[in-house]
Scaffold this motif. Structure first.
Motif, PDB file in Angstrom:
ATOM      1  N   ARG A 183      18.376  81.205  18.430  1.00  0.00           N
ATOM      2  CA  ARG A 183      19.025  80.488  17.401  1.00  0.00           C
ATOM      3  C   ARG A 183      18.223  79.494  16.830  1.00  0.00           C
ATOM      4  O   ARG A 183      17.004  79.635  16.610  1.00  0.00           O
ATOM      5  CB  ARG A 183      20.553  80.220  17.607  1.00  0.00           C
ATOM      6  CG  ARG A 183      21.342  81.187  18.112  1.00  0.00           C
ATOM      7  CD  ARG A 183      22.814  80.972  18.399  1.00  0.00           C
ATOM      8  NE  ARG A 183      23.283  79.830  17.593  1.00  0.00           N
ATOM      9  CZ  ARG A 183      24.122  80.219  16.856  1.00  0.00           C
ATOM     10  NH1 ARG A 183      24.579  81.384  16.599  1.00  0.00           N
ATOM     11  NH2 ARG A 183      24.779  79.033  16.044  1.00  0.00           N
ATOM     12  N   GLU A 184      18.749  78.327  16.364  1.00  0.00           N
ATOM     13  CA  GLU A 184      18.166  77.042  15.797  1.00  0.00           C
ATOM     14  C   GLU A 184      17.537  76.336  16.615  1.00  0.00           C
ATOM     15  O   GLU A 184      16.927  75.126  16.570  1.00  0.00           O
ATOM     16  CB  GLU A 184      19.312  76.281  14.838  1.00  0.00           C
ATOM     17  CG  GLU A 184      19.889  77.293  13.744  1.00  0.00           C
ATOM     18  CD  GLU A 184      18.711  77.577  12.847  1.00  0.00           C
ATOM     19  OE1 GLU A 184      17.667  76.841  12.482  1.00  0.00           O
ATOM     20  OE2 GLU A 184      18.705  78.797  12.411  1.00  0.00           O
ATOM     21  N   ARG A 185      17.685  76.343  18.135  1.00  0.00           N
ATOM     22  CA  ARG A 185      16.999  75.763  19.299  1.00  0.00           C
ATOM     23  C   ARG A 185      17.588  74.194  19.289  1.00  0.00           C
ATOM     24  O   ARG A 185      16.912  73.400  19.787  1.00  0.00           O
ATOM     25  CB  ARG A 185      15.632  75.834  19.297  1.00  0.00           C
ATOM     26  CG  ARG A 185      15.033  77.300  18.816  1.00  0.00           C
ATOM     27  CD  ARG A 185      13.309  77.304  19.035  1.00  0.00           C
ATOM     28  NE  ARG A 185      13.213  78.748  19.145  1.00  0.00           N
ATOM     29  CZ  ARG A 185      12.086  79.080  19.632  1.00  0.00           C
ATOM     30  NH1 ARG A 185      10.945  77.950  19.740  1.00  0.00           N
ATOM     31  NH2 ARG A 185      11.586  80.319  19.827  1.00  0.00           N
ATOM     32  N   LYS A 186      18.978  74.144  19.088  1.00  0.00           N
ATOM     33  CA  LYS A 186      19.385  72.846  19.401  1.00  0.00           C
ATOM     34  C   LYS A 186      20.654  73.088  20.135  1.00  0.00           C
ATOM     35  O   LYS A 186      21.552  73.937  19.999  1.00  0.00           O
ATOM     36  CB  LYS A 186      20.246  72.209  17.726  1.00  0.00           C
ATOM     37  CG  LYS A 186      19.002  71.674  17.280  1.00  0.00           C
ATOM     38  CD  LYS A 186      19.355  71.281  16.025  1.00  0.00           C
ATOM     39  CE  LYS A 186      20.559  70.380  15.855  1.00  0.00           C
ATOM     40  NZ  LYS A 186      21.393  70.284  14.507  1.00  0.00           N
ATOM     41  N   LEU A 187      20.731  72.343  21.328  1.00  0.00           N
ATOM     42  CA  LEU A 187      21.792  72.603  22.291  1.00  0.00           C
ATOM     43  C   LEU A 187      22.506  71.174  22.574  1.00  0.00           C
ATOM     44  O   LEU A 187      21.884  70.434  22.960  1.00  0.00           O
ATOM     45  CB  LEU A 187      21.219  73.324  23.794  1.00  0.00           C
ATOM     46  CG  LEU A 187      22.131  73.253  24.839  1.00  0.00           C
ATOM     47  CD1 LEU A 187      23.451  74.526  24.407  1.00  0.00           C
ATOM     48  CD2 LEU A 187      21.629  73.872  26.113  1.00  0.00           C
ATOM     49  N   CYS A 188      23.751  71.188  22.500  1.00  0.00           N
ATOM     50  CA  CYS A 188      24.541  70.231  22.688  1.00  0.00           C
ATOM     51  C   CYS A 188      25.676  70.208  23.912  1.00  0.00           C
ATOM     52  O   CYS A 188      26.367  71.280  23.878  1.00  0.00           O
ATOM     53  CB  CYS A 188      25.518  69.506  21.426  1.00  0.00           C
ATOM     54  SG  CYS A 188      26.481  68.145  22.065  1.00  0.00           S
ATOM     55  N   SER A 189      25.494  69.422  25.274  1.00  0.00           N
ATOM     56  CA  SER A 189      26.061  69.584  26.390  1.00  0.00           C
ATOM     57  C   SER A 189      27.328  68.754  26.106  1.00  0.00           C
ATOM     58  O   SER A 189      27.108  67.646  25.852  1.00  0.00           O
ATOM     59  CB  SER A 189      25.333  69.297  27.537  1.00  0.00           C
ATOM     60  OG  SER A 189      26.158  69.466  28.687  1.00  0.00           O
ATOM     61  N   VAL A 190      28.436  69.154  26.285  1.00  0.00           N
ATOM     62  CA  VAL A 190      29.831  68.474  26.141  1.00  0.00           C
ATOM     63  C   VAL A 190      30.377  68.319  27.430  1.00  0.00           C
ATOM     64  O   VAL A 190      30.563  69.165  28.320  1.00  0.00           O
ATOM     65  CB  VAL A 190      30.632  69.150  25.389  1.00  0.00           C
ATOM     66  CG1 VAL A 190      32.111  68.605  25.293  1.00  0.00           C
ATOM     67  CG2 VAL A 190      30.147  69.336  23.822  1.00  0.00           C
ATOM     68  N   ASP A 191      30.520  66.804  27.880  1.00  0.00           N
ATOM     69  CA  ASP A 191      31.014  66.706  28.989  1.00  0.00           C
ATOM     70  C   ASP A 191      31.970  65.253  28.957  1.00  0.00           C
ATOM     71  O   ASP A 191      32.353  64.902  27.938  1.00  0.00           O
ATOM     72  CB  ASP A 191      30.119  66.525  30.165  1.00  0.00           C
ATOM     73  CG  ASP A 191      29.061  65.197  29.779  1.00  0.00           C
ATOM     74  OD1 ASP A 191      29.513  64.161  29.011  1.00  0.00           O
ATOM     75  OD2 ASP A 191      27.842  65.244  30.040  1.00  0.00           O
ATOM     76  N   LYS A 192      32.396  64.813  30.307  1.00  0.00           N
ATOM     77  CA  LYS A 192      32.990  63.550  30.004  1.00  0.00           C
ATOM     78  C   LYS A 192      32.463  62.512  31.280  1.00  0.00           C
ATOM     79  O   LYS A 192      33.193  62.242  32.104  1.00  0.00           O
ATOM     80  CB  LYS A 192      34.742  63.802  30.265  1.00  0.00           C
ATOM     81  CG  LYS A 192      35.468  62.696  30.152  1.00  0.00           C
ATOM     82  CD  LYS A 192      35.724  62.360  28.871  1.00  0.00           C
ATOM     83  CE  LYS A 192      36.663  61.171  28.704  1.00  0.00           C
ATOM     84  NZ  LYS A 192      36.634  60.425  27.382  1.00  0.00           N
ATOM     85  N   ALA A 193      31.270  62.365  31.187  1.00  0.00           N
ATOM     86  CA  ALA A 193      30.483  61.797  32.148  1.00  0.00           C
ATOM     87  C   ALA A 193      30.656  60.567  32.322  1.00  0.00           C
ATOM     88  O   ALA A 193      30.345  59.681  33.267  1.00  0.00           O
ATOM     89  CB  ALA A 193      28.765  62.077  31.926  1.00  0.00           C
ATOM     90  N   ASN A 194      31.328  59.619  31.248  1.00  0.00           N
ATOM     91  CA  ASN A 194      31.692  58.440  31.509  1.00  0.00           C
ATOM     92  C   ASN A 194      33.038  58.011  32.376  1.00  0.00           C
ATOM     93  O   ASN A 194      33.220  57.099  32.615  1.00  0.00           O
ATOM     94  CB  ASN A 194      32.174  57.636  30.095  1.00  0.00           C
ATOM     95  CG  ASN A 194      32.978  58.548  29.116  1.00  0.00           C
ATOM     96  OD1 ASN A 194      33.207  59.882  29.441  1.00  0.00           O
ATOM     97  ND2 ASN A 194      33.458  57.913  28.180  1.00  0.00           N
TER      98      ASN A 194
END
Ligand code: NAD
Length: 360
Positions: A183-194
């Motif tokens: 695709r557009e080669r942009k990946l957002c990883s969603v977490d709650k690391a805080n």
């Protein structure tokens, strides 16, 4: 090499929308060189009616030896009184777990022609094309221990466990990076690391995997912010990867940005890219047998199959472009017609085939 595709129409409108997808497959084979053989099998209520099981053994065996599975929909009021193990839904759940389909792809695509169907302003969503990659076989929905226990003071306490082992994070991250490459080669990883240690590990492993994908731009976002950004500026995203739990919620939010359940495809992939492709909607007993169902979610699921399991991105593009063309022509099934003129399920399938053959 000839690819094998299992066709599981299921119940209700499943049969009608599958018939339209088969028209597209036939056209791809006859006119566009797709080398694939298709075999139908019963699942869900149809499986129960024919073999006494929602996932008959022969159906599972066919799926195991197929490269990809196209699925319609299952369920119906006539099966609601069956014991849980025999209900149609169990057929799909068993199939997913038997095939170890851990990577759930839920695109939210809004054809500009349908921007008015969204509850958001048209300019925020017109042309939206984002993909949520949700981990499907781990996390809090499966973690042990779980249950409801009685405390010393007699009060009851419910508890679940959120766990992810490194290998589970690594394989979903790889799956998402591979999809981002297409695709557009942009990946957002969603977490709650805080807040969560499990998210801390998740983020660490995703960053480690990113080293193998230098072409993909990786970012991270906390889940609370992600839910806000999805309704504030959804077009900022290309691919989102997240856990089972967060993905469950975020993918429904993203789906509703498009405003129409009859347009939403999905896929669930295994480690080797084999996949089960299905519309997000169910068997719609209220309109079954009336030639009213929108077949486009199933046709778009077929396009996903061509891209992600059959390595045929050009043919996937051909089908998606054809869907755009029929919408440009103003053709609409009742669910996306906004009360205006509409056509039936089979007419919509025919129109997509015509648009595929139209060189213009
Ligand atoms: P549903 O998705 O079947 O229908 C919800 C509403 O959307 C209905 O008004 C229906 O007419 C409409 N709709 C759905 N698909 C449409 C399409 N392609 N074109 C036009 N309109 C469409 O959900 P439900 O009514 O909650 O469930 C009905 C049955 O489907 C139940 O037995 C449920 O268990 C089952 N179900 C199956 C799946 C699946 O097969 N993956 C998913 C969800 C629900």
């Amino acid at each position: 090499m000839t690819k094998k595709i299992a066709l599981l129409a299921g119940d209700g409108i499943g049969r009608e929308i599958m018939a339209e997808a088969v028209k597209i497959l036939d056209c791809l084979r006859q006119d566009f060189g797709l080398n694939a053989e298709c075999e139908p099998a019963a699942i869900g209520g149809a499986g129960y009616d024919q073999c006494g099981q929602p996932l008959p053994e022969a159906t599972l065996a066919l799926c195991e030896r197929s490269d990809a599975i196209l699925f319609g929909a299952i369920g119906g009021p006539q099966y609601d009184s069956l014991e849980r193990e025999l209900r149609p839904e169990k057929g799909l759940l068993n199939l997913r777990s038997s095939l170890a389909l851990f990577s759930n792809l839920r695109p939210a695509i809004l054809y500009p022609q349908l921007a008015d169907a969204s509850s958001l302003k048209a300019e925020l969503v017109a042309g939206l094309d984002l993909m949520i990659v949700r981990e499907l076989t781990g996390g809090i929905y499966f973690g042990q221990p779980r249950g409801i226990r009685e405390l010393d003071n007699g009060e009851r306490q419910g508890y679940n466990t959120l766990v992810y082992a490194e290998h589970e994070v690594e394989r979903i991250a790889r799956s998402a990076f591979e999809i981002a490459l297409l695709r557009e080669r942009k990946l957002c990883s969603v977490d709650k690391a805080n807040v969560l240690e499990v998210s801390e590990l998740w983020r660490e492993v995703v960053i480690r995997v990113a080293a193998d994908y230098p072409e993909v731009e990786l970012s991270h976002m906390y889940v609370d912010n992600a839910s806000m950004q999805l309704v504030r500026a959804p077009k900022q995203f290309d691919v989102i990867v997240t856990t089972n739990w967060f993905g469950d919620i975020l993918s429904d939010t993203a789906a509703m940005l498009t405003g129409s359940i009859g347009m939403l495809p999905s896929a669930s992939l295994d480690q080797d890219g084999k996949g089960l492709y299905e519309p997000v909607h169910g068997s719609a007993p209220d309109i079954a047998g009336k030639n009213m169902a929108n077949p486009l979610a199933t046709i778009l699921s077929l396009a996903m199959m061509l891209r992600y399991s059959l390595a045929q991105p050009e043919l996937a593009g051909l089908v998606e472009t054809a869907v755009g063309k029929v919408l440009d022509q103003g053709l609409r099934t009742a669910d996306i017609a906004g009360g205006g003129a509409s056509i039936g399920t089979s007419e919509m399938g025919d129109a997509v085939v015509l648009a595929m053959r139209d060189p213009g």
